[in-house]
Design a protein around this motif. Structure first.
Motif, PDB file in Angstrom:
ATOM      1  N   UNK A  18       2.311  -7.236  -1.562  1.00 51.53           N
ATOM      2  CA  UNK A  18       3.462  -8.075  -1.231  1.00 51.53           C
ATOM      3  C   UNK A  18       4.461  -7.302  -0.388  1.00 51.53           C
ATOM      4  N   UNK A  19       5.421  -7.998   0.209  1.00 49.68           N
ATOM      5  CA  UNK A  19       6.463  -7.314   0.976  1.00 49.68           C
ATOM      6  C   UNK A  19       7.314  -6.387   0.110  1.00 49.68           C
ATOM      7  N   UNK A  20       7.286  -6.587  -1.208  1.00 50.61           N
ATOM      8  CA  UNK A  20       8.084  -5.774  -2.131  1.00 50.61           C
ATOM      9  C   UNK A  20       7.292  -4.596  -2.688  1.00 50.61           C
ATOM     10  N   UNK A  21       6.029  -4.505  -2.324  1.00 54.91           N
ATOM     11  CA  UNK A  21       5.173  -3.440  -2.821  1.00 54.91           C
ATOM     12  C   UNK A  21       3.906  -4.020  -3.415  1.00 54.91           C
ATOM     13  N   UNK A  22       3.024  -3.148  -3.827  1.00 58.39           N
ATOM     14  CA  UNK A  22       1.762  -3.594  -4.415  1.00 58.39           C
ATOM     15  C   UNK A  22       1.982  -4.129  -5.818  1.00 58.39           C
ATOM     16  N   UNK A  23       1.359  -5.268  -6.115  1.00 54.64           N
ATOM     17  CA  UNK A  23       1.455  -5.886  -7.431  1.00 54.64           C
ATOM     18  C   UNK A  23       0.087  -5.898  -8.087  1.00 54.64           C
ATOM     19  N   UNK A  24      -0.028  -5.294  -9.263  1.00 55.00           N
ATOM     20  CA  UNK A  24      -1.296  -5.352  -9.979  1.00 55.00           C
ATOM     21  C   UNK A  24      -1.531  -6.752 -10.533  1.00 55.00           C
ATOM     22  N   UNK A  25      -2.771  -7.194 -10.452  1.00 53.28           N
ATOM     23  CA  UNK A  25      -3.146  -8.523 -10.930  1.00 53.28           C
ATOM     24  C   UNK A  25      -4.442  -8.415 -11.738  1.00 53.28           C
TER      25      UNK A  25
END
Length: 141
Positions: free
Chosen positions: A56-63
């Motif tokens: 994401x634009x805010x950083x990597x998001x773990x899913x």
């Protein structure tokens, strides 16, 4: 979902009618390339229990893929708090798409340090004005 003792905030729920067949929409929401085309870059794999990352634009998001029922439903955890559900319904050549973005709480901040009460409104507007219109354009092209 309504406010309760856990200080939860209502889920984001949005439904749209897509002028595209069910399988085309499924391919857009349940493949890494499809998701990247309208949402965000990722390394998604359609396997229950499989971890993946949204860039994401805010950083990597773990899913984490929680449920996959081709070609009807995909559920995944996003970040530390949220659950995203994409549900599809075949309507004779068109597809009803429903998004549920759950996991909001008044007492919680995201891993990026912002309060859910602020982020929820931003995310609701983003789904409505940017992300879902991109999905619509992508599958109807």
């Amino acid at each position: 979902m309504t406010n309760n003792a856990n200080h939860s905030i209502s889920d984001i729920v949005q439904t749209l009618l897509l002028n595209a067949p069910l399988q085309k929409v499924w391919d857009a929401i349940a493949t890494a390339d499809g998701i990247a085309a309208w949402f965000m870059p990722n390394d998604f794999q359609p396997i229950a229990g499989q971890a993946f990352t949204i860039h994401s634009p805010y950083g990597d998001s773990p899913c984490m893929v929680k449920e996959i029922d081709p070609p009807n439903r995909l559920v995944f955890g996003w970040g530390k708090d949220w659950t995203i559900t994409f549900s599809l319904k075949d309507l004779e050549g068109k597809t009803e798409f429903t998004l549920i973005h759950a996991g909001w709480s008044e007492d919680t901040v995201t891993e990026f340090g912002e309060a859910h009460t602020i982020v929820r409104d931003r995310m609701n507007q983003g789904w409505d004005s940017s992300v879902l219109p991109k999905l619509k354009a992508y599958v109807e092209a």
